[in-house]
Structures are given as C-alpha cells and as structure tokens.
Design a protein around this motif. Structure first.
Motif, PDB file in Angstrom:
ATOM      1  N   SER A   1       0.814  -1.203   0.000  1.00 14.30           N
ATOM      2  CA  SER A   1       0.000   0.000   0.000  1.00 14.30           C
ATOM      3  C   SER A   1       0.853   1.261   0.000  1.00 14.30           C
ATOM      4  CB  SER A   1      -0.902  -0.007   1.225  1.00 14.30           C
ATOM      5  OG  SER A   1      -0.142  -0.356   2.354  1.00 14.30           O
ATOM      6  N   ARG A   2       2.189   1.116   0.035  1.00 15.73           N
ATOM      7  CA  ARG A   2       3.037   2.319   0.127  1.00 15.73           C
ATOM      8  C   ARG A   2       3.826   2.526  -1.147  1.00 15.73           C
ATOM      9  NH1 ARG A   2       6.007   4.191   5.095  1.00 15.73           N
ATOM     10  NH2 ARG A   2       5.601   6.018   3.843  1.00 15.73           N
TER      11      ARG A   2
ATOM     12  N   ARG B   1      -6.830   9.259  17.315  1.00 13.34           N
ATOM     13  CA  ARG B   1      -7.063   9.205  15.867  1.00 13.34           C
ATOM     14  C   ARG B   1      -7.929   8.015  15.531  1.00 13.34           C
ATOM     15  NH1 ARG B   1      -1.512  11.219  15.428  1.00 13.34           N
ATOM     16  NH2 ARG B   1      -0.734   9.119  15.717  1.00 13.34           N
ATOM     17  N   PHE B   2      -7.632   6.888  16.179  1.00 14.03           N
ATOM     18  CA  PHE B   2      -8.396   5.677  15.896  1.00 14.03           C
ATOM     19  C   PHE B   2      -9.869   5.876  16.241  1.00 14.03           C
ATOM     20  CE2 PHE B   2      -9.420   1.352  15.425  1.00 14.03           C
ATOM     21  CZ  PHE B   2     -10.250   1.008  16.462  1.00 14.03           C
TER      22      PHE B   2
ATOM     23  N   ASN C   1      -8.193   1.326   5.097  1.00 11.25           N
ATOM     24  CA  ASN C   1      -8.088  -0.010   5.679  1.00 11.25           C
ATOM     25  C   ASN C   1      -9.186  -0.256   6.693  1.00 11.25           C
ATOM     26  OD1 ASN C   1      -5.866  -0.687   4.197  1.00 11.25           O
ATOM     27  ND2 ASN C   1      -4.403  -0.073   5.759  1.00 11.25           N
ATOM     28  N   MET C   2      -9.556   0.791   7.432  1.00 16.25           N
ATOM     29  CA  MET C   2     -10.619   0.610   8.420  1.00 16.25           C
ATOM     30  C   MET C   2     -11.974   0.451   7.767  1.00 16.25           C
ATOM     31  SD  MET C   2      -9.439   3.092  11.480  1.00 16.25           S
ATOM     32  CE  MET C   2     -10.765   2.710  12.539  1.00 16.25           C
TER      33      MET C   2
ATOM     34  N   SER D   1      -4.828   6.255   3.894  1.00 13.82           N
ATOM     35  CA  SER D   1      -4.587   4.801   3.781  1.00 13.82           C
ATOM     36  C   SER D   1      -5.151   4.092   4.997  1.00 13.82           C
ATOM     37  CB  SER D   1      -3.092   4.497   3.700  1.00 13.82           C
ATOM     38  OG  SER D   1      -2.473   5.298   2.764  1.00 13.82           O
ATOM     39  N   LYS D   2      -4.911   4.681   6.193  1.00  9.67           N
ATOM     40  CA  LYS D   2      -5.405   4.055   7.422  1.00  9.67           C
ATOM     41  C   LYS D   2      -6.929   4.006   7.401  1.00  9.67           C
ATOM     42  CE  LYS D   2      -3.032   3.032  10.789  1.00  9.67           C
ATOM     43  NZ  LYS D   2      -2.439   1.747  11.007  1.00  9.67           N
TER      44      LYS D   2
ATOM     45  N   ARG E   1      -2.479   8.097  19.165  1.00 11.43           N
ATOM     46  CA  ARG E   1      -2.946   7.104  18.196  1.00 11.43           C
ATOM     47  C   ARG E   1      -4.339   6.601  18.564  1.00 11.43           C
ATOM     48  NH1 ARG E   1       1.332   4.655  21.067  1.00 11.43           N
ATOM     49  NH2 ARG E   1       0.521   3.138  22.502  1.00 11.43           N
TER      50      ARG E   1
ATOM     51  N   PRO F   1      -0.886   9.002   4.551  1.00 11.80           N
ATOM     52  CA  PRO F   1      -0.991   7.895   5.506  1.00 11.80           C
ATOM     53  C   PRO F   1      -2.341   7.838   6.208  1.00 11.80           C
ATOM     54  CG  PRO F   1       0.518   9.579   6.304  1.00 11.80           C
ATOM     55  CD  PRO F   1       0.177   9.948   4.910  1.00 11.80           C
ATOM     56  N   LEU F   2      -2.948   9.018   6.457  1.00 11.08           N
ATOM     57  CA  LEU F   2      -4.239   9.016   7.149  1.00 11.08           C
ATOM     58  C   LEU F   2      -5.325   8.419   6.261  1.00 11.08           C
ATOM     59  CD1 LEU F   2      -5.382   9.995   9.844  1.00 11.08           C
ATOM     60  CD2 LEU F   2      -6.140  12.046   8.677  1.00 11.08           C
TER      61      LEU F   2
END
Lengths: 257, 397
Positions: free
Chosen positions: A95-96, A195-196, A111-112, A107-108, A192, A104-105
């Motif tokens: 993914s990178r 953010r989650f 994924n969620m 991408s995260k 973290r 990156p945010l």
C-alpha cells in the motif's frame, strides 16, 4: 549444549519465523503456556510473532529524504544514515509508494473501511467521497459572494484532515475493576488512540445512521463536511464522551498510571 | 572385589566414548544412559575411580553432573581426529595436507548418506573443540581451596572481568584528575571510533568467552559499564581492551548482487532478474532506453492490472529513481494473486534497475524496502483451530 547460540523464544522446526518480544502494556500478556508435565519448566509460546526478525527496520519510502546533500544534515542524521547502512530493512508494503499523492491518514481510513479484504471497493469509496466533497465545495464556492469565497475550503484532503482532527476526543473512559464493580474512569488518551476513535466513530456513524438508499460516499462526504464545521453526530458523540468524563471526574484517582 | 568389574566397566565406558573416528552427534545422550547404567550396577565405587584426584571423592561436587573431560582426553581426541582426517583424505583420493572442514563434511555425507530430516542427527565429523563443550579446568587445588578469590560468587570470570573494567574506569578518572590538577584540560578532539561498523557482543558470545552462564541483568550491567568506559578519554591500551568485546557488522548493501548489463543483437542494453512474492514468481527484462512501456505476459500493463494499486506498485521503483518514462520492461509472471504478482514484478524490476544505477542509489532503494524479498507467506491452518489464528467457538459445555 551450553555453548550453542540459541535464538530467544521457541522455534519449532517447520516455522522459521521469529517470536516478537511483547511490549509491556497494561493489557493481559497475550502468551500461552505450552502444556508440559510437572517437573519441567513451562515455556511460554509467543503468539504475536512476525516473519521478520527483530533486527529488521521499517523502510523509509520518502524520495526527498535521500536527495538531501551531505552538508544539510545534522550530526545525528549523518550518524543515522551511516547506521542504516548496516541494518536490515523490511520490504515496503503493497500500500506504500513514493508518490506525492499518498496520504498515511487516508490509507489508514481506507483499511478501516475495508470489509473482508476488499481493498478495491474501499479505495473506490474513498475516492468517490473525496470527489463528492470537492464537488459540494465547488458548488458552494460558485454560489457564494466574494467575501465568503475566501472562507470556503475546497481541498478535500484538508477538509478530511481537519474533520477528523475535530472529531478526536481529548479524554476517554476506561472500565477499571475495583471492589467487584467496574467503574468508568476518565483517562487521558494517547494520540494514536484518539485518531483511531475519530475514524472509528466516523465509519460507524456512516454505516448505521443512514437511509437504506443513500450510498456511502454521499453520507460520508456529508459527515466530513459537518465535522469540518464542528457540527454533526460525530462531534456530538465526542462531546458526550467529554461530558461523561467530566461527570465521572470523582473517580479519576482510580487511575494508577 | 569391585576392582576388576570397575576396570572392565571403565574400559566399556571408554569404548563407548571413543566410538570410532566418526563421532555421532548424539553421543551425550548415549553417555548419560551408559553412565547411569554403570552407576546403578556397581554403586558408588565407580564414581570414586572416575575422578582424577582422591580428594574430590570426599565431597559431592556439582561438576560431576556435567561430563568431565580431562585435558588428556581432549588431546587424545584431537590426535585421533587429525589421524582420521588424513585417512579420510586418502580414502577420498585427495591431498591430506589441504583437506579442509568443508571437504570433511562432503566426504562424510558421501560415505554415510543419511535420510534423517534432523540435520543434527546425521553423522558428523568435526574438531573436538566444536563437539565437546568448553569446560573449566578444576578450580581448586589438592587441599580443596579454590584458586580464584571470587570462586564462591559462582561466576568468578564474570565478576573478575567487571572488577577489571571498573578498575580501568577508576584509573582513567585518576588520570583525568591529575591532568586537571596540572592545569586546564586541553580540548582534545577524540578520534571518532568506528561505532557503526561494530556491535557489542551478544550475551551468548559473552557466555562462550567466559565459559559461564550469565543472566540478562549481568549482561546489561557489563555492557553499560563498557559504554561508560567509552564515554571517557581512553588511551590505546584501553581501546584495544574494549575492542575485544566488539564484533564487526557487515554493511548490508554490499550483499546485494547486481546483475551485469547485457546487450542484445540490436545493441540495446538490458538487464534481467527475478522476483518473488507469496507464491508468485516474476522474471523481468528492463531495457536501458525506452518510453515507459511495460508488457506482462504479452499484454499491456493497463489491461493486465486494472486496479490502480498494482499499477502504482509497478511505477514505484521508476518513480523513486526519477526514471519514469525512460525504460521499457518486458516481464513474465505466474502464480499467486493479483497483488502478489504486482509485488513480484516490482521486486524483479527493482533488482534489474540496480545495474543501470549508481551504488548510492542502490543503497537508497534498499533502504526504501524495494530490494528485500517479502518473507510473509500464508500461515498454515493448525489442527484444533478453524484457521491459522481463529479458534473454534468456545462452548461452556
């Protein structure tokens, strides 16, 4: 065989991976004691292990980091650079990339959003969401007068970042067992975790509280725009969390860390 | 009289010990059972005669639990090993003078082919130093008094080493004080030590050096003391002393094999390499001049990879090196899924690009994770569980 170099942890013959040393955390150490008879010291089987050994470092994908000339670096950076030459590096994940468009945010968040490994669908939803946000903002821009135009943000990425930042709670509640009862104790959250929680609340909100016929991009873009202006159900949930923490502040001394 | 049966028992046990020139690696287990049988048979008489000095028999010594190899015994083993090596060289028709350990291993695998899966159970012929674990010489004299003053700490070499290092530390501090008393310290710039190319020896290596078991705390204390020593200005003797405890570390980029550039009939430079990811294997041919066309198994990359993420992975090495439209790629890929094939091609292309690029850029690619084969594969399902990690639903009854 006391002088043979033994790798730490248990390695069975068929699995050449390396057991990860578990970080010290409040959570119950997730390790299992292998079943052995009495009189033999029980060995703890590491459950969270990785195919990479512990000596492997994460890759640095950013192109600009390497293009800097030697004079611009500080002493520490020069030392780090020399040190990295001796270290083993993991493979870059799929993914990178070194692309400038990668976030990156995002991408995260993708994924969620992903369900059952369907990254294609998740990514298309996010792109459609960002497109929808941009379209709405452009319509507003066109309809607005000259003074208002300066205040309208059209970049969907800044809207996304700001919206999620606005949704982050500052303080959270943790159930602590004391005297046979679980008390909800207010606790400061790590970055973290905040953010989650922001991303998790956003996704749950969009999945559950929408009309059957509305599609995810439309709903998500609405929520993001509302959160950007500090309105909407996700912000309300954050405020609820803060109020409950405020209400339970008498229990704050139950926290020991 | 116990003497005759004891002597024959001794001979038998020695015959078991010196079982021919080819020594099985599982001898220690053999010994233990043999020794146990002998002991049960003849009682404590044997214990007395197996030790070298009569004084030791009076005390129950912990050392008797480990197999005590006397020095003569080890010397004899070494002689036998050398003679055996020469015989083996003659057998194989090679020169006995230049017969190395690799030749010995090859000869043994040829003469004694073994179908055993466990490598450590196969026949082995190695120098006795590697087979018999290093053991300490007897640490007490005839009167029973130990030689070393720290014997009763249980780890005499470790504690004496710590004392030595601390002594050096104090010595340096005293020297600094004397220099300071004479006048202000001259600002001496330290010669930069090669701290990057070497590492501290690990706990196992230290244990091997001291022939003693250490705990993790002992080891960390020792390393901390050495690092404290390094922060002070040391002279060459002290530096050498510290260097004894450092091991060199390889520079990883040197390990990367760079494929040489080949030239085809038309004079175009190209480079070929392979890449793997999960079960996908790819072979890529990267041409020196081109316009950024990538063809995979005969089809264009846009048709082969409809998903954007895979195409980004193909572009990654080129974008990283700023060579986006400058190379042509032809590759073949098989096995795996969509993402695995893209990863395999990415690795193959990165390796092939190494031949067109400077050494520094190869190191940058390595640090970006482009040149490492991803070792992650699908984890097997275990019996008693539904999947690799997922367990069956827990039912209370």
């Amino acid at each position: 065989m006391g002088t043979v170099l033994k790798l730490p942890g248990v390695c069975t013959a068929g699995t050449p991976g390396r057991p990860k040393l578990l970080p010290k955390s409040r959570a119950f150490p997730f390790a299992r004691v292998g079943g052995k008879g009495p009189g033999v010291t029980a060995r703890i089987t590491q459950v969270r292990w990785s195919r990479y050994g512990p000596e492997y470092r994460d890759p640095q994908v950013d192109k600009e980091h390497y293009r800097k000339s030697v004079d611009e670096l500080t002493e520490e950076e020069r030392y780090d650079q020399e040190l990295k030459k001796t270290q083993l590096i993991k493979a870059a994940p799929a993914s990178r990339t070194s692309s400038v468009f990668e976030d990156p945010l995002i991408s995260k968040f993708t994924n969620m959003m992903m369900k059952g490994g369907n990254k294609v669908l998740a990514r298309s939803l996010i792109t459609q969401t960002l497109e929808a946000v941009k379209r709405k903002q452009f319509e507003k821009y066109r309809a607005a007068s000259a003074e208002e135009r300066a205040n309208i943000e059209r970049n969907p990425y800044t809207i996304f970042h700001q919206a999620l930042k606005n949704c982050e709670p500052v303080i959270g509640l943790v159930p602590i067992l004391k005297g046979g009862h679980f008390y909800q104790v207010p606790v400061p959250l790590a970055d973290r975790r905040r953010r989650f929680l922001a991303m998790k609340w956003m996704i749950t909100e969009c999945r559950e509280n929408k009309h059957r016929r509305t599609l995810m991009p439309e709903k998500l873009s609405n929520e993001l725009l509302e959160a950007f202006h500090n309105q909407g159900p996700v912000i309300k949930r954050k405020h609820n969390m803060h109020k409950m923490a405020e209400a339970n502040r008498a229990l704050a001394h139950y926290r020991w860390w | 009289m116990a003497a005759p049966c004891v002597s024959c028992g001794r001979v038998v046990s020695y015959r078991l010990f010196l079982g021919g020139r080819v020594i099985l690696a599982q001898r220690q287990g053999l010994w233990k059972t043999a020794a146990a049988e002998l002991q049960k048979g003849a009682g404590s008489q044997i214990l007395r005669l197996r030790h070298t000095t009569p004084v030791m028999t009076k005390k129950k010594i912990a050392a008797s639990r480990h197999e005590t190899y006397t020095e003569d015994f080890i010397k004899k083993q070494i002689e036998e090993f050398n003679i055996g090596k020469r015989h083996l060289a003659n057998m194989m028709g090679e020169d006995p003078e230049t017969f190395t350990q690799e030749d010995i291993d090859r000869a043994i695998t040829y003469l004694f082919p073994s179908g055993l899966f466990e490598k450590r159970a196969r026949p082995v012929m190695k120098h006795p130093e590697q087979i018999f674990p290093k053991q300490r010489a007897i640490q007490w004299g005839e009167d029973g008094r130990p030689f070393h003053f720290l014997f009763y700490t249980g780890k005499p070499s470790y504690y004496s080493l710590m004392h030595e290092v601390y002594g050096k530390l104090l010595h340096i501090e005293k020297r600094q004080d004397q220099l300071r008393a004479r006048g202000p310290l001259p600002e001496k710039s330290e010669a930069s030590r090669d701290l990057i190319g070497s590492r501290w020896l690990i706990k196992e290596e230290l244990e091997e050096m001291l022939v003693e078991k250490l705990s993790d705390q002992d080891y960390t204390q020792f390393i901390r003391l050495l690092e404290r020593l390094l922060t002070m200005p040391c002279n060459t003797a002290e530096e050498e002393f510290v260097q004894r405890f450092r091991r060199s570390v390889t520079i990883q980029s040197k390990k990367q094999l760079i494929e040489p550039v080949q030239y085809d009939e038309r004079g175009m430079a190209f480079s070929r390499s392979e890449g793997k990811r999960k079960t996908a294997t790819a072979e890529a041919v990267v041409y020196g001049q081109g316009s950024g066309r990538i063809s995979i198994n005969g089809t264009d990359y846009l048709l082969y990879f409809p998903v954007m993420q895979d195409r980004e992975q193909l572009m990654f090495p080129f974008h990283f090196l700023d060579r986006l439209g400058k190379h042509d790629v032809t590759c073949t890929v098989s096995g795996g899924g969509r993402s695995a094939q893209a990863g395999a091609i990415r690795l193959a292309v990165s390796k092939a690009l190494c031949s067109f690029v400077t050494e520094d850029e190869v190191e940058w690619m390595r640090q970006a994770g482009l040149l490492t084969t991803d070792p992650r594969v699908r984890e097997r399902k275990k019996p008693g569980q539904e999947g690799a990690r997922r367990k069956f639903t827990w039912k209370k009854r």
